[in-house]
Write a protein that holds these residues in place. Structure first.
Motif: not given
Lengths: 126, 485
Positions: B313-334
């Protein structure tokens, strides 16, 4: 008149023994070497009419011996029969490149090898 | 793309003993429109598919054609295989074929996969026979013994002047070499009897593929295990601990911190995940070999580790908020770029789906090491994909994202984006190890994805799937002739 001298370079003693026997029966004087180092030592001391050279030798390989023979002015015309157990194209083409005179693939017949040695010793290449 | 749902509706209607008129009436459409649907000339979707399902008294999922599409992808790959070139029929035949003869289509696909498997086994065996040092040495010994036996035998047979001592000597040579030959033969027999001599099946990874495809790359049971792992008291701090351990570990400088952390989590979660993983691996019929089960177990344990590090859920939420920006997601989830990319392709929980992505990973030679197709975008299994796909262009500028819209010959449009990453840092002894990661989503979803930003949606590169399947005759990038005229 002295006999024609042949050197057999082969690491398998039983093959050396049979080869020596049949060539002696064909009236050749036979020397043998079980490895490349011994072969080069003998080649530097005696004059041979034909060299029978196994390609798979421990230490210095048959191909190395052949290369040394061909780079030696005194030996560069020596007829060399290369024995190959593998009969593989790579060995054969390498030996050809290094100047082998003839090839005989194991297992050979005694008649085949004696005839070939006789031809080369008489100066017939084919 | 044409739908197969019509053929299914027709078959189910006939099974139910309904006429077109009766079903049309129940569904609230005209019989002629239903006829077009049944002929696969009109698509059926949305509320209409629910009404048709209700009219037939079946679940909506029974009208779903995902499995058939997968079969079609497989058959298209068969058609594009050079070993079977010369077939005059195009892929449209498969659509009809699969819908009318599903069992035959499935059987044909199985035969094809068995053919590939055997081919690979033969190649592997041939390679082994050519290169195995034991076999090479054995052949040499056999020829040596036979030469000695033949030569001594000929002497014994033809030489009338042999002394007794000479005769004995050559008999001993024959005996000794015969004995040596027997020993070599026995050793060879043992060698070929050894189960380890069996050539490993070339399809183990394919069997794992089948497991992933059948589950749509989503495993609810494993997501649950990941949630349990995160909640359990004894694991409290484990994730942070793994992070610290990964950061402080200097003994394995060739792996990134993210990789070490991922591995540490995987190791910690394995005991908890093992029962669920074993259940999945043990019950899936596609996993026929021990090797495949082993690969599948590793892949599923990795799935759990990813789900722990990137909770659904957390990742899905983040993907939608960050518009699937993989660099941003990589940083957020380390996590690494690849870990985040792969997780994107698992966001397929029914009712809580993210954008559906196809995922593909290739090495610079074009060898595809991971693949997860979309229904409308088959990814080749055995051959190279279209050279115009971003996955290959990405190797020209490692670290940068290559993106473009692409249109398949059938008209389906997709957003392709790829990046070549270093799998591990290069050293003097280990040349640079690049892998290209590509994600693809339908162009209709591109506005939700940051990688479409700035791209002109009207500019779409004409692409194919593989050269042999592509009808774009004039394509300057063509490497092989198309199979279809």
């Amino acid at each position: 008149m002295s006999k024609t001298r042949v050197l057999i370079v082969e690491d398998e003693p039983h093959i050396v023994e049979s080869l020596s026997f049949i060539l002696q029966r064909a009236d050749f004087e036979v020397d043998t070497a079980l490895d490349g180092t011994e072969a080069l030592r003998r080649l530097s001391r005696h004059i041979y009419s034909v060299l029978i050279l196994d390609i798979m030798l421990p230490g210095i390989s048959g191909l190395d011996v052949l290369r040394a023979v061909r780079s030696d002015r005194a030996l560069d015309r020596l007829p060399v029969i290369v024995l190959t157990a593998k009969g593989q194209a790579a060995d054969r083409s390498a030996a050809e490149a290094f100047g082998a005179t003839a090839f005989i693939t194991k297992p050979f017949s005694n008649t085949e090898i004696v005839e070939r040695v006789c031809q080369l010793a008489a100066g017939v290449s084919k | 793309m044409r739908s197969l749902a019509g053929s299914k509706i027709r078959a189910l209607r006939k099974n139910a003993g309904l006429t077109q008129g009766e079903l049309a009436q129940r569904t609230g459409i005209s019989p002629s429109y239903l006829n077009l649907i049944e002929m696969n000339k009109r698509t059926v979707a949305g509320a209409l598919i629910d009404r048709v399902a209700a009219g037939l008294g079946v679940e909506r999922s029974e009208l779903d054609d995902t499995a058939e599409r997968r079969t079609i992808d497989g058959l298209n790959e068969l058609l594009s295989d050079p070993a079977f070139s010369g077939r005059p029929q195009g892929p449209s035949t498969d659509l009809e074929f699969v819908s009318r003869h599903p069992e035959w289509a499935d059987l044909l696909l199985r035969v094809y996969r068995a053919f590939i498997d055997r081919n690979q086994s033969v190649l592997a065996l041939a390679d082994r026979l050519n290169r195995d040092p034991f076999l090479g040495e054995s052949v040499h010994r056999i020829l040596t013994n036979v030469t000695a036996i033949r030569s001594a035998s000929e002497i014994l047979e033809t030489d009338d002047r042999l002394s007794d001592a000479q005769r004995s000597r050559f008999l001993r040579i024959v005996a000794a070499d015969s004995e040596s030959l027997s020993a070599t033969a026995r050793a060879l027999a043992t060698f070929f009897d050894n189960p380890e001599m069996r050539v490993q099946s070339g399809t183990a990874m394919e069997q794992v593929d089948a497991l992933m495809l059948d589950s749509d790359n989503y495993f609810g049971e494993l997501e649950q295990v990941a949630d349990d792992f995160r909640k359990r008291r004894e694991f409290a701090g484990a994730i942070a601990g793994a992070c610290d351990a990964a950061s402080e570990e200097f003994n394995a400088p060739l792996d990134s911190v993210e990789s070490r952390r991922f591995r540490a989590i995987m190791q910690m979660s394995t005991p908890l995940a093992q029962p669920a993983v074993m259940r999945l691996v043990g019950t899936h019929p596609a996993l026929a070999s021990e090797e495949a089960r082993s690969y599948a177990a590793s892949a599923l344990h990795a799935y759990v580790a990813a789900a722990i590090l990137m909770p659904y859920e957390q990742f899905l939420d983040a993907t939608e908020r960050r518009r699937y920006d993989l660099d941003a997601l990589s940083r957020q989830f380390a996590v690494s770029y690849e870990q985040a990319s792969h997780r994107l392709a698992t966001l397929r929980r029914p009712g809580a789906e993210g954008v559906r992505f196809a995922f593909m990973r290739s090495d610079p030679s074009g060898y595809i090491t991971k693949r997860l197709p979309l229904p409308a975008l088959p990814l080749p299994r055995y051959s190279n994909a279209c050279p115009l796909w971003a996955i290959y262009a990405a190797f020209q500028s490692p670290g940068a994202t290559v993106r473009s819209f692409g249109t398949l010959p059938g008209g389906d449009r997709f957003l392709f984006f790829a990046r070549a990453i270093e799998k591990r840092p290069q050293t003097v002894a280990f040349p640079r190890h690049l892998l290209s990661i590509m994600l693809v989503c339908p162009a209709a979803d591109a506005s939700r994805v940051v990688y479409a930003d700035g791209l002109d949606a009207q500019v779409s590169v004409p692409v194919g799937t593989t050269c042999r399947m592509c009808p774009r005759h004039q394509c300057g990038h063509r490497q092989e002739a198309p199979l279809f005229l």
